[in-house]
Write a protein that holds these residues in place. Structure first.
Motif, PDB file in Angstrom:
ATOM      1  N   THR A   1       3.209  35.582  74.127  1.00  0.00           N
ATOM      2  CA  THR A   1       2.022  34.885  73.640  1.00  0.00           C
ATOM      3  C   THR A   1       2.349  34.062  72.402  1.00  0.00           C
ATOM      4  O   THR A   1       1.923  32.910  72.280  1.00  0.00           O
ATOM      5  CB  THR A   1       0.898  35.893  73.330  1.00  0.00           C
ATOM      6  OG1 THR A   1       0.583  36.603  74.532  1.00  0.00           O
ATOM      7  CG2 THR A   1      -0.344  35.207  72.805  1.00  0.00           C
TER       8      THR A   1
ATOM      9  N   ARG B   1       5.258  32.834  71.570  1.00  0.00           N
ATOM     10  CA  ARG B   1       6.114  31.712  71.987  1.00  0.00           C
ATOM     11  C   ARG B   1       5.274  30.586  72.598  1.00  0.00           C
ATOM     12  O   ARG B   1       5.502  29.413  72.314  1.00  0.00           O
ATOM     13  CB  ARG B   1       7.166  32.178  72.987  1.00  0.00           C
ATOM     14  CG  ARG B   1       8.296  32.928  72.349  1.00  0.00           C
ATOM     15  CD  ARG B   1       9.342  33.300  73.379  1.00  0.00           C
ATOM     16  NE  ARG B   1      10.409  34.065  72.757  1.00  0.00           N
ATOM     17  CZ  ARG B   1      11.142  34.949  73.386  1.00  0.00           C
ATOM     18  NH1 ARG B   1      10.949  35.191  74.671  1.00  0.00           N
ATOM     19  NH2 ARG B   1      12.098  35.601  72.760  1.00  0.00           N
ATOM     20  N   ARG B   2       4.316  30.973  73.466  1.00  0.00           N
ATOM     21  CA  ARG B   2       3.461  29.950  74.068  1.00  0.00           C
ATOM     22  C   ARG B   2       2.641  29.229  73.004  1.00  0.00           C
ATOM     23  O   ARG B   2       2.489  28.008  73.049  1.00  0.00           O
ATOM     24  CB  ARG B   2       2.545  30.568  75.126  1.00  0.00           C
ATOM     25  CG  ARG B   2       3.257  30.884  76.423  1.00  0.00           C
ATOM     26  CD  ARG B   2       2.263  31.234  77.530  1.00  0.00           C
ATOM     27  NE  ARG B   2       1.463  32.413  77.240  1.00  0.00           N
ATOM     28  CZ  ARG B   2       1.821  33.672  77.521  1.00  0.00           C
ATOM     29  NH1 ARG B   2       2.988  33.911  78.096  1.00  0.00           N
ATOM     30  NH2 ARG B   2       1.028  34.674  77.239  1.00  0.00           N
TER      31      ARG B   2
ATOM     32  N   GLN C   1       4.912  26.811  71.136  1.00  0.00           N
ATOM     33  CA  GLN C   1       5.197  25.620  71.929  1.00  0.00           C
ATOM     34  C   GLN C   1       3.981  24.695  71.974  1.00  0.00           C
ATOM     35  O   GLN C   1       4.112  23.474  71.895  1.00  0.00           O
ATOM     36  CB  GLN C   1       5.621  26.016  73.343  1.00  0.00           C
ATOM     37  CG  GLN C   1       6.984  26.657  73.393  1.00  0.00           C
ATOM     38  CD  GLN C   1       7.305  27.258  74.750  1.00  0.00           C
ATOM     39  OE1 GLN C   1       6.443  27.383  75.612  1.00  0.00           O
ATOM     40  NE2 GLN C   1       8.559  27.651  74.933  1.00  0.00           N
ATOM     41  N   GLY C   2       2.798  25.279  72.082  1.00  0.00           N
ATOM     42  CA  GLY C   2       1.572  24.479  72.073  1.00  0.00           C
ATOM     43  C   GLY C   2       1.389  23.762  70.754  1.00  0.00           C
ATOM     44  O   GLY C   2       0.977  22.599  70.711  1.00  0.00           O
TER      45      GLY C   2
END
Length: 98
Positions: free
Chosen positions: A83, A85-86, A89-90
């Motif tokens: 979560t 990491r996502r 990246q976002g």
């Protein structure tokens, strides 16, 4: 019941409490104590084989619970890391277009 067996049972009970409280440092410390106590109990010349077997079976069950809890904790941490990491990246994509 011998002193070694009593210590093993007390350590097993303390492990159960530490597991309920998810006190991982206490679990690590108790694990080290348990290893030493098992060696001592196994080396006790006057040991009661039946009581030792029962105590070891109870310890085995406790360690099974500990392993299951560790796996569950590892999976939860893995999901949390994914979560993060996502989200990172976002945020990077947002910065590129922001």
């Amino acid at each position: 019941m011998s002193q070694a067996m009593q210590q093993l049972n007390e350590t097993r009970a303390a492990l159960a409490v530490a597991l309920r409280e998810q006190d991982w440092q206490a679990i690590a410390d108790l694990d080290q104590a348990c290893r030493a106590q098992v060696e001592h109990a196994m080396g006790d010349a006057g040991r009661d084989e039946q009581a030792l077997r029962e105590t070891m079976e109870q310890l085995l069950a406790m360690y099974g619970e500990l392993l299951a809890a560790c796996r569950q904790q590892r999976e939860a941490i893995g999901e949390e890391l994914a979560t993060v990491r996502r989200a990172s990246q976002g945020a990077k994509v947002y910065q590129l277009f922001g």
